[in-house]
Design a protein around this motif. Sequence first.
Motif, PDB file in Angstrom:
ATOM      1  N   MET A 264      10.654  10.621  -2.770  1.00 17.22           N
ATOM      2  CA  MET A 264      10.677  10.152  -1.242  1.00 17.22           C
ATOM      3  C   MET A 264      11.415   8.072  -0.743  1.00 17.22           C
ATOM      4  O   MET A 264      11.605   8.479  -0.559  1.00 17.22           O
ATOM      5  N   LEU A 265      10.461   7.440  -1.513  1.00 20.58           N
ATOM      6  CA  LEU A 265      10.558   5.848  -1.506  1.00 20.58           C
ATOM      7  C   LEU A 265      11.486   5.811  -2.238  1.00 20.58           C
ATOM      8  O   LEU A 265      12.610   4.659  -1.618  1.00 20.58           O
ATOM      9  N   LYS A 266      11.830   6.085  -2.795  1.00 25.66           N
ATOM     10  CA  LYS A 266      13.535   5.924  -3.733  1.00 25.66           C
ATOM     11  C   LYS A 266      14.233   6.481  -3.355  1.00 25.66           C
ATOM     12  O   LYS A 266      15.818   5.557  -2.981  1.00 25.66           O
ATOM     13  N   ALA A 267      14.208   6.933  -2.602  1.00 21.36           N
ATOM     14  CA  ALA A 267      14.830   7.852  -1.279  1.00 21.36           C
ATOM     15  C   ALA A 267      15.776   7.130  -0.538  1.00 21.36           C
ATOM     16  O   ALA A 267      16.874   7.349   0.109  1.00 21.36           O
ATOM     17  N   MET A 268      15.057   6.488   0.161  1.00 21.31           N
ATOM     18  CA  MET A 268      14.998   5.554   0.982  1.00 21.31           C
ATOM     19  C   MET A 268      15.031   4.621   0.949  1.00 21.31           C
ATOM     20  O   MET A 268      14.480   3.058   1.814  1.00 21.31           O
ATOM     21  N   ASN A 269      15.556   3.830  -0.402  1.00 17.96           N
ATOM     22  CA  ASN A 269      15.792   2.909  -1.059  1.00 17.96           C
ATOM     23  C   ASN A 269      14.841   1.578  -1.191  1.00 17.96           C
ATOM     24  O   ASN A 269      15.631   0.198  -1.252  1.00 17.96           O
ATOM     25  N   TYR A 270      13.606   2.069  -1.902  1.00 12.73           N
ATOM     26  CA  TYR A 270      12.506   1.166  -2.135  1.00 12.73           C
ATOM     27  C   TYR A 270      12.614   1.140  -3.680  1.00 12.73           C
ATOM     28  O   TYR A 270      12.848   2.255  -4.237  1.00 12.73           O
ATOM     29  N   LYS A 271      12.413   0.139  -3.570  1.00 11.73           N
ATOM     30  CA  LYS A 271      11.458  -0.262  -5.186  1.00 11.73           C
ATOM     31  C   LYS A 271      10.591   0.188  -5.564  1.00 11.73           C
ATOM     32  O   LYS A 271       9.578  -0.319  -4.823  1.00 11.73           O
ATOM     33  N   VAL A 272      10.073   1.154  -6.437  1.00 13.52           N
ATOM     34  CA  VAL A 272       8.615   1.202  -7.192  1.00 13.52           C
ATOM     35  C   VAL A 272       8.234   1.649  -8.277  1.00 13.52           C
ATOM     36  O   VAL A 272       9.138   1.887  -9.366  1.00 13.52           O
ATOM     37  N   THR A 273       7.717   0.737  -8.394  1.00 14.01           N
ATOM     38  CA  THR A 273       6.983   0.460 -10.279  1.00 14.01           C
ATOM     39  C   THR A 273       6.166   0.773 -10.448  1.00 14.01           C
ATOM     40  O   THR A 273       4.927   0.678  -9.850  1.00 14.01           O
ATOM     41  N   GLU A 274       5.914   1.752 -11.440  1.00 10.53           N
ATOM     42  CA  GLU A 274       4.315   2.001 -12.244  1.00 10.53           C
ATOM     43  C   GLU A 274       4.163   0.891 -13.356  1.00 10.53           C
ATOM     44  O   GLU A 274       4.791   1.509 -13.929  1.00 10.53           O
ATOM     45  N   ARG A 275       3.278   0.023 -13.094  1.00 15.46           N
ATOM     46  CA  ARG A 275       2.935  -0.279 -13.936  1.00 15.46           C
ATOM     47  C   ARG A 275       0.953  -0.455 -13.837  1.00 15.46           C
ATOM     48  O   ARG A 275       0.218  -0.438 -12.978  1.00 15.46           O
ATOM     49  N   LYS A 276       0.830  -1.746 -14.485  1.00 19.89           N
ATOM     50  CA  LYS A 276      -1.201  -1.725 -14.003  1.00 19.89           C
ATOM     51  C   LYS A 276      -0.894  -2.976 -13.034  1.00 19.89           C
ATOM     52  O   LYS A 276      -0.438  -3.642 -12.955  1.00 19.89           O
ATOM     53  N   ILE A 277      -2.052  -2.208 -12.231  1.00 20.65           N
ATOM     54  CA  ILE A 277      -2.152  -3.401 -11.524  1.00 20.65           C
ATOM     55  C   ILE A 277      -3.879  -4.120 -11.267  1.00 20.65           C
ATOM     56  O   ILE A 277      -4.559  -2.844 -11.483  1.00 20.65           O
ATOM     57  N   THR A 278      -3.627  -5.414 -11.294  1.00 21.24           N
ATOM     58  CA  THR A 278      -5.327  -6.018 -11.083  1.00 21.24           C
ATOM     59  C   THR A 278      -5.881  -6.185  -9.529  1.00 21.24           C
ATOM     60  O   THR A 278      -4.729  -5.955  -8.843  1.00 21.24           O
ATOM     61  N   ILE A 279      -6.976  -5.860  -9.684  1.00 21.04           N
ATOM     62  CA  ILE A 279      -7.185  -6.045  -8.371  1.00 21.04           C
ATOM     63  C   ILE A 279      -7.631  -7.336  -7.757  1.00 21.04           C
ATOM     64  O   ILE A 279      -6.961  -7.711  -7.000  1.00 21.04           O
ATOM     65  N   ASP A 280      -7.535  -8.476  -8.812  1.00 23.86           N
ATOM     66  CA  ASP A 280      -7.312 -10.288  -8.570  1.00 23.86           C
ATOM     67  C   ASP A 280      -6.167  -9.814  -7.868  1.00 23.86           C
ATOM     68  O   ASP A 280      -5.158 -11.480  -6.982  1.00 23.86           O
ATOM     69  N   GLU A 281      -5.082  -9.704  -8.760  1.00 20.25           N
ATOM     70  CA  GLU A 281      -3.742  -9.325  -7.832  1.00 20.25           C
ATOM     71  C   GLU A 281      -3.587  -9.182  -6.617  1.00 20.25           C
ATOM     72  O   GLU A 281      -2.956  -9.187  -5.683  1.00 20.25           O
ATOM     73  N   ILE A 282      -4.243  -7.937  -6.285  1.00 16.25           N
ATOM     74  CA  ILE A 282      -3.860  -7.544  -5.116  1.00 16.25           C
ATOM     75  C   ILE A 282      -4.979  -8.577  -3.650  1.00 16.25           C
ATOM     76  O   ILE A 282      -4.437  -9.114  -2.752  1.00 16.25           O
TER      77      ILE A 282
END
Length: 355
Positions: A264-282
């Motif tokens: 759905m997000l891609k259909a709304m023209n948002y970039k969606v990335t599946e990857r590792k995410i650290t709590i420090d990045e957030i």
Amino acid sequence: MSYNINITKVEKSRVDALDFNNIPLGTTFTDHMFICDFENGEWVNPRIVPMGMIPTHPAAMALHYGQAIFEGMKAYKDSKGEPMLFRPEDNAKRMNLSADRMGMPKVSEDLFVDGLKELVGLEHNWIPPKDGSALYLRPFMYADEPFIGMRAATHYKFIIMASPAGPFFSKRIRLWAEKQYIRAAHGGTGEAKAAGNYAAAIRPTELAKSKGYDQVLWLDAAEHKYIQEVGTMNIFFKIKGEFITPELDGSVLHGITRASVIEMLKAMNYKVTERKITIDEIKEASANGTLEEAFGTGTAVGIAYIQEIGIEGETIHVSDESPIGLEVNDTLNAIKTGQLEDKFGWMTKVEKELV
């Protein structure tokens, strides 16, 4: 392949006694359940019977060795009052993924979907009409062979039961980033919907609630820094206009709502990335103002909007609003109830039994 399912009906339905405006969560069940047995290497005797107790031997292997898996899904009524299922084939595929990991037999997708359709068609009057409500469906499988010994069982039961559910309260939630307990390790059972995964989550979840939080934000087992899931949901972060969600690395559940939200997000023209995410990045994105919103996704709650994350004496502010999460949730619900065209091909119609 279509299965011949024997149906034994109750003499009188209990649905008229249910107050659809006040449905107790998880304690009310419909009149019938679907059951099928695995014997001599095949699934036999598919049937729908009145809801009731299941005789179980005290040596049933599921009780001792944990061979038990389940799925969670919902049935809805569309704008014409017709019962509908949301992506049932994907639930069947995921159940077989769980079965494979737990050394259990697979259920054919036809048997899984036929059982759902027959049960929902019979129980369609139990689907609540109120917006945000649905008939929650719980397909599950467990080893019922009476044997004390460490090996895969040879006898199993596959059951589907149904429970009407009212709308979830969509308050913004606070998460506790857990650094002592873990949900899943690489090579473990994290991507399987195994009963033991949820048992292991109960104690840390209760501890998080005692601190004033709503759910646990699970981190990886090795370094306690990579984000996996939130409670029993997948999670999405919006940073600098891009949506990021943890990759499916074997320790993250293949969420069907997750997959739908990505589409759905891609259909709304948002970039969606599946990857590792650290709590420090957030933490850094929150501090520099680039963390725009975050939400959890799952069958039970749909979209859960995240307010903040607590971690070791600190609070990471996420957002006070989740405009895209809200739009996604409203769009998903509208598709499920036939108020919006199903351009994704997600919905499956069920032929309801005439009464």
